[in-house]
Design a protein around this motif. Structure first.
Motif, short mmCIF file in Angstrom:
data_model
loop_
_atom_site.label_atom_id
_atom_site.label_comp_id
_atom_site.label_asym_id
_atom_site.label_seq_id
_atom_site.Cartn_x
_atom_site.Cartn_y
_atom_site.Cartn_z
N GLN A 1 -4.32 8.58 3.34
CA GLN A 1 -5.50 8.76 2.50
C GLN A 1 -5.45 7.83 1.28
O GLN A 1 -6.42 7.14 0.96
CB GLN A 1 -5.63 10.21 2.04
CG GLN A 1 -6.88 10.48 1.21
CD GLN A 1 -8.17 10.28 2.00
OE1 GLN A 1 -8.26 10.59 3.19
NE2 GLN A 1 -9.18 9.74 1.34
N GLN A 2 -4.31 7.78 0.62
CA GLN A 2 -4.17 6.90 -0.55
C GLN A 2 -4.30 5.42 -0.16
O GLN A 2 -4.90 4.64 -0.88
CB GLN A 2 -2.82 7.15 -1.23
CG GLN A 2 -2.70 8.47 -1.90
CD GLN A 2 -1.31 8.71 -2.47
OE1 GLN A 2 -0.40 7.88 -2.31
NE2 GLN A 2 -1.11 9.86 -3.10
N SER A 3 -3.75 5.09 0.99
CA SER A 3 -3.85 3.72 1.48
C SER A 3 -5.31 3.34 1.73
O SER A 3 -5.77 2.26 1.32
CB SER A 3 -3.02 3.59 2.76
OG SER A 3 -3.12 2.29 3.28
N CYS A 4 -6.06 4.21 2.39
CA CYS A 4 -7.49 3.94 2.65
C CYS A 4 -8.27 3.81 1.36
O CYS A 4 -9.14 2.95 1.24
CB CYS A 4 -8.08 5.04 3.52
SG CYS A 4 -7.53 4.99 5.22
N GLU A 5 -7.96 4.65 0.37
CA GLU A 5 -8.65 4.57 -0.92
C GLU A 5 -8.37 3.22 -1.58
O GLU A 5 -9.27 2.61 -2.16
CB GLU A 5 -8.21 5.72 -1.82
CG GLU A 5 -8.76 7.05 -1.38
CD GLU A 5 -8.16 8.23 -2.11
OE1 GLU A 5 -7.38 8.03 -3.08
OE2 GLU A 5 -8.47 9.38 -1.72
N ARG A 6 -7.15 2.74 -1.49
CA ARG A 6 -6.79 1.47 -2.10
C ARG A 6 -7.50 0.30 -1.40
O ARG A 6 -7.99 -0.59 -2.04
CB ARG A 6 -5.27 1.28 -2.04
CG ARG A 6 -4.76 -0.05 -2.55
CD ARG A 6 -4.40 -0.14 -4.02
NE ARG A 6 -3.61 0.90 -4.54
CZ ARG A 6 -2.28 0.92 -4.64
NH1 ARG A 6 -1.57 -0.09 -4.18
NH2 ARG A 6 -1.66 1.94 -5.18
N LEU B 1 0.83 -1.20 0.00
CA LEU B 1 0.00 0.00 0.00
C LEU B 1 0.86 1.25 0.00
O LEU B 1 2.00 1.22 0.48
CB LEU B 1 -0.90 0.03 1.24
CG LEU B 1 -1.99 -1.03 1.34
CD1 LEU B 1 -2.67 -0.95 2.69
CD2 LEU B 1 -3.01 -0.86 0.23
N PRO B 2 0.31 2.37 -0.49
CA PRO B 2 1.04 3.63 -0.42
C PRO B 2 1.29 4.02 1.04
O PRO B 2 0.52 3.65 1.93
CB PRO B 2 0.10 4.63 -1.09
CG PRO B 2 -0.91 3.83 -1.83
CD PRO B 2 -0.99 2.50 -1.15
N ASP C 1 1.08 7.07 2.17
CA ASP C 1 0.12 8.12 2.47
C ASP C 1 -1.18 7.48 2.99
O ASP C 1 -1.74 6.59 2.34
CB ASP C 1 -0.16 8.94 1.21
CG ASP C 1 -1.19 10.01 1.45
OD1 ASP C 1 -0.82 11.08 1.98
OD2 ASP C 1 -2.38 9.77 1.13
#
Length: 106
Positions: free
Chosen positions: A100-105, A95-96, A98
């Motif tokens: 926010q980016q991790s939650c989106e993924r 996962l990223p 970041d």
């Protein structure tokens, strides 16, 4: 591609749920775990001060377990009436970094 585990648990108390999450993390095996809580519980993040964040007497009065998570973040109320919680263990590179980016993924 790595083999993943998917674990679905019946309701457990807060110390048991957190112990299972910690054991999953230590194992390092990519795992998705779905579980519930009984009784209801309040989990606080690793870096939080329990006396600053939690009204322990109110939790006792309402039969709400209080437990510390091995992860960071804020206090979370886990309702025994219908909440499903998930834990996810995977390699850091999956996962990223970041949040926010991790939650989106996810």
């Amino acid at each position: 591609m790595a083999t993943w585990r998917c674990i679905v648990h019946d309701a457990a108390d807060a110390p048991t749920n957190m112990a299972i999450d910690e054991a999953m993390l230590i194992s390092g095996t990519p795992t998705l775990r779905l579980y519930t809580w009984h009784p209801s519980a309040l989990s606080i993040g690793y870096f939080q001060g329990i006396h600053e964040e939690v009204d322990l007497e109110a939790c006792r009065r309402h039969h709400v377990d209080v437990v510390r998570r091995i992860s960071g973040g804020g206090a979370v109320y886990h309702d025994t009436q219908g909440e499903v919680t998930y834990s996810l263990v995977l390699p850091e590179t999956a996962l990223p970094r970041d949040v926010q980016q991790s939650c989106e993924r996810i």
